[in-house]
Design an enzyme around this catalytic site. Sequence first.
Site, PDB file in Angstrom:
ATOM      1  N   GLY A 216       0.802  -1.213   0.000  1.00  0.00           N
ATOM      2  CA  GLY A 216       0.000   0.000   0.000  1.00  0.00           C
ATOM      3  C   GLY A 216       0.833   1.260   0.000  1.00  0.00           C
ATOM      4  O   GLY A 216       1.989   1.285  -0.414  1.00  0.00           O
ATOM      5  N   ASP A 241      -6.242  -7.717  -7.143  1.00  0.00           N
ATOM      6  CA  ASP A 241      -5.807  -7.635  -5.747  1.00  0.00           C
ATOM      7  C   ASP A 241      -4.632  -6.674  -5.655  1.00  0.00           C
ATOM      8  O   ASP A 241      -3.551  -6.945  -6.209  1.00  0.00           O
ATOM      9  CB  ASP A 241      -5.403  -9.017  -5.232  1.00  0.00           C
ATOM     10  CG  ASP A 241      -6.575  -9.981  -5.198  1.00  0.00           C
ATOM     11  OD1 ASP A 241      -7.686  -9.537  -4.877  1.00  0.00           O
ATOM     12  OD2 ASP A 241      -6.369 -11.173  -5.509  1.00  0.00           O
ATOM     13  N   LEU A 242      -4.803  -5.569  -4.968  1.00  0.00           N
ATOM     14  CA  LEU A 242      -3.800  -4.512  -4.902  1.00  0.00           C
ATOM     15  C   LEU A 242      -2.458  -5.044  -4.397  1.00  0.00           C
ATOM     16  O   LEU A 242      -2.374  -5.625  -3.317  1.00  0.00           O
ATOM     17  CB  LEU A 242      -4.292  -3.386  -3.991  1.00  0.00           C
ATOM     18  CG  LEU A 242      -3.378  -2.154  -3.873  1.00  0.00           C
ATOM     19  CD1 LEU A 242      -3.242  -1.459  -5.211  1.00  0.00           C
ATOM     20  CD2 LEU A 242      -3.911  -1.199  -2.818  1.00  0.00           C
ATOM     21  N   ASP A 243      -1.418  -4.838  -5.212  1.00  0.00           N
ATOM     22  CA  ASP A 243      -0.038  -5.207  -4.867  1.00  0.00           C
ATOM     23  C   ASP A 243       0.128  -6.698  -4.597  1.00  0.00           C
ATOM     24  O   ASP A 243       1.054  -7.111  -3.902  1.00  0.00           O
ATOM     25  CB  ASP A 243       0.455  -4.412  -3.646  1.00  0.00           C
ATOM     26  CG  ASP A 243       0.489  -2.916  -3.910  1.00  0.00           C
ATOM     27  OD1 ASP A 243       0.650  -2.528  -5.078  1.00  0.00           O
ATOM     28  OD2 ASP A 243       0.346  -2.142  -2.949  1.00  0.00           O
ATOM     29  N   GLU A 244      -0.759  -7.517  -5.143  1.00  0.00           N
ATOM     30  CA  GLU A 244      -0.688  -8.959  -4.898  1.00  0.00           C
ATOM     31  C   GLU A 244      -0.411  -9.748  -6.176  1.00  0.00           C
ATOM     32  O   GLU A 244      -0.444 -10.983  -6.162  1.00  0.00           O
ATOM     33  CB  GLU A 244      -2.016  -9.455  -4.285  1.00  0.00           C
ATOM     34  CG  GLU A 244      -2.347  -8.871  -2.922  1.00  0.00           C
ATOM     35  CD  GLU A 244      -1.553  -9.522  -1.801  1.00  0.00           C
ATOM     36  OE1 GLU A 244      -0.802 -10.471  -2.078  1.00  0.00           O
ATOM     37  OE2 GLU A 244      -1.675  -9.070  -0.647  1.00  0.00           O
TER      38      GLU A 244
END
Length: 298
Positions: A216, A241-244
């Site tokens: 994040g 999926d954020l940053d995944e």
Amino acid sequence: MTSTNQQIQHYLTKNEDKARLLVSCPDKPGIVSSISTFLYEHGANIVESNQFTTDHEEGTFFLRIVFASENMKSKEETMKADFHALADQFEMTWRMTFLHELKRTAIFVSKELHCLRELLYEWESGDLVTDIPLVISNHESAREIVESFGIPFYYIPANKEIREEVEEKQLELLKEYNIDLIILARYMQILTPKFVDSHPSKIINIHHSFLPAFIGANPHKRAYKRGVKLIGATSHYVTDDLDEGPIIEQDVIRVDHRNSVNDLKKKGRLIERSVLNKAVKWALEDRVIVHKNKTIVL
């Protein structure tokens, strides 16, 4: 013609009779032999080969081959069509690309320009073998440097209230310019699932942290408070999926208690530039295969 285009054109001419084949499939005997026979029967010679299996009995097999043949352009369609039967036999997911066809890359950027500069300098030197038809930004900061390279610059203000409207404009431009790869060079906007789904495994992001740590925003501030001794950067494919998303490349640099948050940011930028540059080059060179939520880099 600019010197940049001359250097890249020289590369394309030198490699006009070469192609790459990427394969993933259930591992079983005979895969390499069958592909080698196929290439031999089509008058091609293997000049580079890399392979990997997750398990030789029940795993997934991955292969990257570079091959050469005289008059490759005249054989392209036939080779692609004929390979389907072999691919069906071994349940392959595959991609065959030809080196005379230059991939087209779009760069997205916001206010921080260090990653953008690195990519443009690499492109200017001929080391980033791609066409960059446009740069898109939600700020005007990058206009001068982008236009100095003779690349069209599109300023499209963006925020979460108008995100869908903005992305419609962006998607239209990507379609108009026939873009193969999208690079988020510190583009500080979250993409919608619709945008991501329209370019699966075609959007590369640079995250200013060594994922999965400090996911994040503001990772350097949180890293500083935690007293870390290493900071890093991660380049990965973008998913919903954020940053995944699947990680392509990572690197780190040492820090200590003497370093402030700003020191961490400065050191982090050095890592971000090199990590993103490597990831983009590997994607352009067809070295990256996405497998589940991982990448195989051959």
